[in-house]
Write an enzyme that holds these catalytic residues in place. Sequence first.
Site, PDB file in Angstrom:
ATOM      1  CB  THR A  16      -0.935   0.032   1.232  1.00  0.00           C
ATOM      2  OG1 THR A  16      -0.140   0.158   2.424  1.00  0.00           O
ATOM      3  CG2 THR A  16      -1.775  -1.223   1.329  1.00  0.00           C
ATOM      4  CE1 TYR A  39       2.902   8.631  11.125  1.00  0.00           C
ATOM      5  CE2 TYR A  39       4.525   9.040  12.840  1.00  0.00           C
ATOM      6  CZ  TYR A  39       4.179   8.454  11.635  1.00  0.00           C
ATOM      7  OH  TYR A  39       5.102   7.692  10.955  1.00  0.00           O
TER       8      TYR A  39
END
Length: 308
Positions: free
Chosen positions: A40, A192
């Site tokens: 990905t 994050y």
Amino acid sequence: MYLLYTILASLVCFFFLKWLKKRRTCTDLKRLDGKTVLITGGSSGIGKETAVALALRGARVVIACRDPSRAEKAVREIKFKSHSLNVTHMELDLANLRCVREFCKTFLQREKRLDILINNAAIPGVLDWTDDSFSMCFGVNHLGHFLLTNLLLPRLKECAPSRVITLTCSNYKYQKLDFQDLNYNLLPFFTYCRSKLANIYFSQELGRIMEGKDVTSYAVHPGFVQSSWTCHYSFLFRMLMQVIMWMFFVPCETGAQTVIYCAVSDEAAKHSGGYFVDCRPATLRPFARDSGVAKKLWEASERLVKPV
Ligand SMILES: NC(=O)c1ccc[n+]([C@@H]2O[C@H](COP(=O)([O-])OP(=O)(O)OC[C@H]3O[C@@H](n4cnc5c(N)ncnc54)[C@H](OP(=O)(O)O)[C@@H]3O)[C@@H](O)[C@H]2O)c1
Ligand SMILES: *[C@@H]1O[C@H](CO)[C@@H](O)[C@H](O)[C@H]1NC(C)=O
């Protein structure tokens, strides 16, 4: 005289930084002929370099990207660098779960095999929401990959021995998960960190669930890498980071080494569910090794994305 000092100091600096950035490379030369790899976010950074390296080893490489024109450009570059024609791209936007489902359906129809899945795509700390109203980092970095992996798992089992590699970050240690607020979206850097911690729990739990089924799972911290992650930020920040990255961060080819190691090495396969840094197993902070939390996150994720 001053000139001499300046030159000397620059040389010392240069070699010090070079020494600081020294990393191990994957020394296992195993070929991957006949195997299919799905990456990905293979259109840039670490993903693209991983694609080149695995195509060079003979694997069929599919990169899953959200922007078809950038993906096409990347495929041309990967083919050129790896001298392989067995590279292709498919459209995938991890910020949209319907898109993830459609991608998996098409992938399973089109591709006969899946031997190595590399959950590499990620969005750095930005405050935004996915199409399904999840916080962008949690939604793309964790939930999108959670659904993707679950839907592709039957094929991975068929092709066993197979591997799932999930990119994480050593910054995981700065945060803990809050199950009351998995969609935490307050401080960009912390969203994050949490999503990368979720990646670790996910990879661990996947390893546990797949124990004895010959599907192994690896969480990788690639090091701090000169990739294109700063493209999500302002011009000023990008310029500042450019200097810092040039001094202290390693090139993408170096960042890809631990991913490649986990894709091929027999040594790595002995540590399924583990965390890997610099081409070897590494130790996590105790809180990140808590299998109870890992299981809880897996179940919470199942409730959120309903993979079945
Ligand atoms: N760079 C570092 O210092 C560092 C440190 C620790 C860990 N990591 C991890 O390493 C992995 C690779 O990052 P990188 O440094 O190579 O960053 P990068 O160059 O920014 O690559 C990230 C990739 O993810 C893709 N992506 C982002 N959102 C997406 C979405 N919604 N759907 C599909 N693809 C999407 C991007 O596609 P677009 O091109 O379309 O945006 C891009 O190809 C990440 O998991 C990151 O967390 C990186
Ligand atoms: C591409 O890779 C697949 C899987 O590794 C393999 O079966 C196929 O023969 C390869 N095709 C070509 C043209 O090399």
